[in-house]
Scaffold this motif. Structure first.
Motif, mmCIF file in Angstrom:
data_model
loop_
_atom_site.group_PDB
_atom_site.id
_atom_site.type_symbol
_atom_site.label_atom_id
_atom_site.label_comp_id
_atom_site.label_asym_id
_atom_site.label_seq_id
_atom_site.Cartn_x
_atom_site.Cartn_y
_atom_site.Cartn_z
ATOM 1 N N SER A 80 41.349 46.316 43.232
ATOM 2 C CA SER A 80 41.639 46.871 44.591
ATOM 3 C C SER A 80 40.834 46.306 45.428
ATOM 4 O O SER A 80 39.584 46.608 45.525
ATOM 5 C CB SER A 80 41.778 48.281 44.410
ATOM 6 N N THR A 122 43.213 44.635 37.312
ATOM 7 C CA THR A 122 43.450 44.322 38.875
ATOM 8 C C THR A 122 42.692 45.030 39.820
ATOM 9 O O THR A 122 42.441 45.973 39.746
ATOM 10 C CB THR A 122 45.076 45.086 39.091
ATOM 11 N N ASP A 179 45.268 45.141 28.528
ATOM 12 C CA ASP A 179 46.074 44.656 29.954
ATOM 13 C C ASP A 179 44.957 43.868 30.725
ATOM 14 O O ASP A 179 43.937 44.055 31.020
ATOM 15 C CB ASP A 179 46.576 45.988 30.533
ATOM 16 N N GLU A 180 45.809 43.275 31.817
ATOM 17 C CA GLU A 180 45.044 42.681 32.780
ATOM 18 C C GLU A 180 44.491 43.325 34.007
ATOM 19 O O GLU A 180 45.163 44.496 34.233
ATOM 20 C CB GLU A 180 45.853 41.671 33.536
ATOM 21 N N SER A 193 46.969 41.097 49.496
ATOM 22 C CA SER A 193 46.435 42.167 48.443
ATOM 23 C C SER A 193 45.225 42.965 48.773
ATOM 24 O O SER A 193 44.760 43.429 47.950
ATOM 25 C CB SER A 193 46.682 41.559 47.111
ATOM 26 N N ASP A 225 38.061 49.762 39.523
ATOM 27 C CA ASP A 225 38.268 48.517 39.671
ATOM 28 C C ASP A 225 38.490 48.137 41.192
ATOM 29 O O ASP A 225 39.527 47.533 41.616
ATOM 30 C CB ASP A 225 39.361 47.859 39.005
#
Length: 519
Positions: free
Chosen positions: A167, A165, A162-163, A216, A277
């Motif tokens: 934070s 992400t 999965d990608e 984000s 992450d």
């Protein structure tokens, strides 16, 4: 003769009976395989078969599974299937069991076969719901998968990447005589966080997260003071002054080392809540920048790998001459009861202390308690400053940006102060000016300057421009800051820097590019 023929016939029949009995015994034992139960005493048997037509799968000889490969199999009640998967490092691994027709459980472990009680990840939903193991793995490339059947079933097994992400987090650090609210103007601006920034106190656990901004990014702001009342590590101020507030005193009674521990505690809470992450930018104003450095330069501090950049503004990296006021008072003007009315230098100085603390008639947004030990810690000659500047090597692997101001004379502490003349400025150098407030005795000012001219101390009124530049220290270590921004705007005071949103935005855009947040 007839007797021997009959005897031979019985002998042949006897041999056939023995042979038949042997075959029946072999059939009952399954070819000598026996019960292949796991060492963990699971209620589900470990079996080397997945179906009557499957290739044999055992703990020592698992099936091979490739990334993105889909495997469809059937499995009998109380049986186990085993798989071996090889992947790159630093991945988000998603292993799933889908299209289940019965109750099947999933177990995953790095480098060795998982069992019912020994695994890195387990998914054991009831009945025929799908199963999933999602693991964020920094290291390791070999993974083993066990599929255990609680009943006869078929399943579809798949492993994909999965990608990941990221934070993105900014942690805001306030300075002396301040608190987390000093960042309100920056936080409320749409170019930053549109009003969403979570306050953290020492050892807070994060439950609800702040709303991310348009880029984000999340914002957190730390309130220092967790060690201010700790009798083992806090410091006392002039004339025995201590922190009396049960919630702390904004870090004004705390050594830099322990301010750094408060930063570490905040980062630990953030990483534990958001995961590995997470990338963090530290933005420190004034002493907040020193707290960030104390954390980053501490050899034993944890979570430093999550900090990608440090931004300082108005930070006294080489101290502030104003810190010498504390030393002068300690050497010449205490106890207060003996010197506050001596009709001489100390009386002048004590009047300044009381005025800036709001005890006398002076009223303004800027209040500062000159008796707290942090004033002493910010002196250019203090052990706190010298110790921090002895160890700069730890800053090598982090992006550093600085924002400095050099348009305000040293000693101008406030503008438009209530009741003051001369354009409303409060200037330490306006000694005995009519309606100009209380001022240090000129003898004290000479002590504070320590041979330097007032002009050479120009900066933001409290911190000279040269001290705001960490680059001046790093050059001696053979490196420089990654970005340096300097403003010559007139009369930008030290206390106003957290509200200089346009300047801070310029710095942040540069930092975002440096660490890849704009990609």
């Amino acid at each position: 003769m007839i007797f021997f023929v009959i005897l031979n016939g019985f002998f042949v029949i006897f041999k056939k009976l023995i042979l038949l009995s042997s075959l029946l015994i072999l059939g009952a034992c399954g070819g000598g395989g026996g019960d292949d139960s796991s060492s963990d005493k699971s209620s589900v048997e470990h079996s080397d078969t997945s179906s009557t037509t499957d290739t044999i799968s055992t703990e020592n000889s698992p099936f091979s599974l490739a990334l993105s490969e889909t495997v469809n199999k059937t499995i009998s009640e109380k049986k186990w299937h085993y798989y071996k998967l090889e992947t790159p490092e630093d991945i988000l691994l998603n292993i799933s069991l889908e299209q289940l027709t019965g109750d099947v459980d999933l177990y995953v472990k790095q480098n060795e076969i998982p069992t019912k009680y020994d695994y890195d990840c387990r998914s054991n939903n009831s009945f025929n719901r799908s199963e999933k193991c999602l693991q964020r793995l920094k290291n390791g490339t070999v993974h083993y998968i066990s599929v255990a059947a609680q009943g006869d079933a078929s399943y579809q097994l798949k492993a994909v990447l999965d990608e990941i992400t990221i934070s993105k987090v900014t942690l805001l650090l306030h300075g002396l005589a301040s608190d987390a609210d000093t960042w309100d103007n920056l936080i409320g601006d749409d170019s930053f966080y549109a009003g969403s920034c979570l306050k953290l106190n020492f050892e807070d656990k994060i439950e609800l997260l702040p709303q991310v901004n348009s880029q984000s990014e999340s914002c957190f702001r730390l309130n220092f003071g967790g060690y201010d009342r700790d009798i083992n590590v806090s410091a006392s101020g002039l004339d025995g002054k201590t922190c009396l507030d049960s919630s702390g005193c904004n870090g004004d009674y705390t050594h830099f080392e322990y301010l750094g521990k408060e930063v570490e505690s905040a980062i630990a809470s953030i990483v534990k809540r958001l995961g590995i992450d997470t990338e963090i930018v530290l933005l420190g104003h004034s002493r907040g920048g020193l707290a960030a450095r104390a954390y980053l330069q501490s050899q034993g501090a944890q979570y430093k790998e999550y900090v990608k950049a440090l931004v300082t503004t108005g930070t006294p990296h080489q101290g502030s001459p104003l810190g010498r006021f504390y030393r002068y008072m300690e050497d010449n003007c205490i106890p207060k009861s003996s010197y506050e009315n001596d009709n001489d230098i100390c009386e002048d100085n004590w009047e300044v202390v009381k005025m800036l603390a709001g005890v006398r008639w002076y009223q303004d947004d800027f209040m500062i308690d000159l008796l707290v030990p942090s004033i002493d810690f910010l002196s250019p000659e203090s052990n706190e400053i010298n110790k921090l500047n002895e160890n700069l090597v730890s800053l090598e692997n982090i992006k550093i940006s600085e924002l400095s101001y050099q348009g305000t004379q040293f000693g101008i502490l406030a503008k438009n102060a209530t009741g003051l003349l001369k354009d409303g400025d409060y200037d330490l150098y306006n000694y005995r000016q009519f309606f100009g407030g209380d001022h240090p005795n000129p003898t004290t000012l000479r002590y504070i300057e320590k041979g330097a001219s007032r002009e050479s101390l120009i900066g933001d009124g409290i911190v000279p421009a040269y001290s705001q530049k960490l680059s001046n220290l790093l050059i001696s270590q053979g490196r420089n800051v990654d970005k340096s921004f300097s403003s010559n705007e007139s009369k930008v005071l030290h206390t106003e820097q957290t509200s200089k949103v346009t300047d801070l935005y310029t710095v942040f855009e540069s930092v975002r590019s440096q660490i890849g947040w704009n990609d």
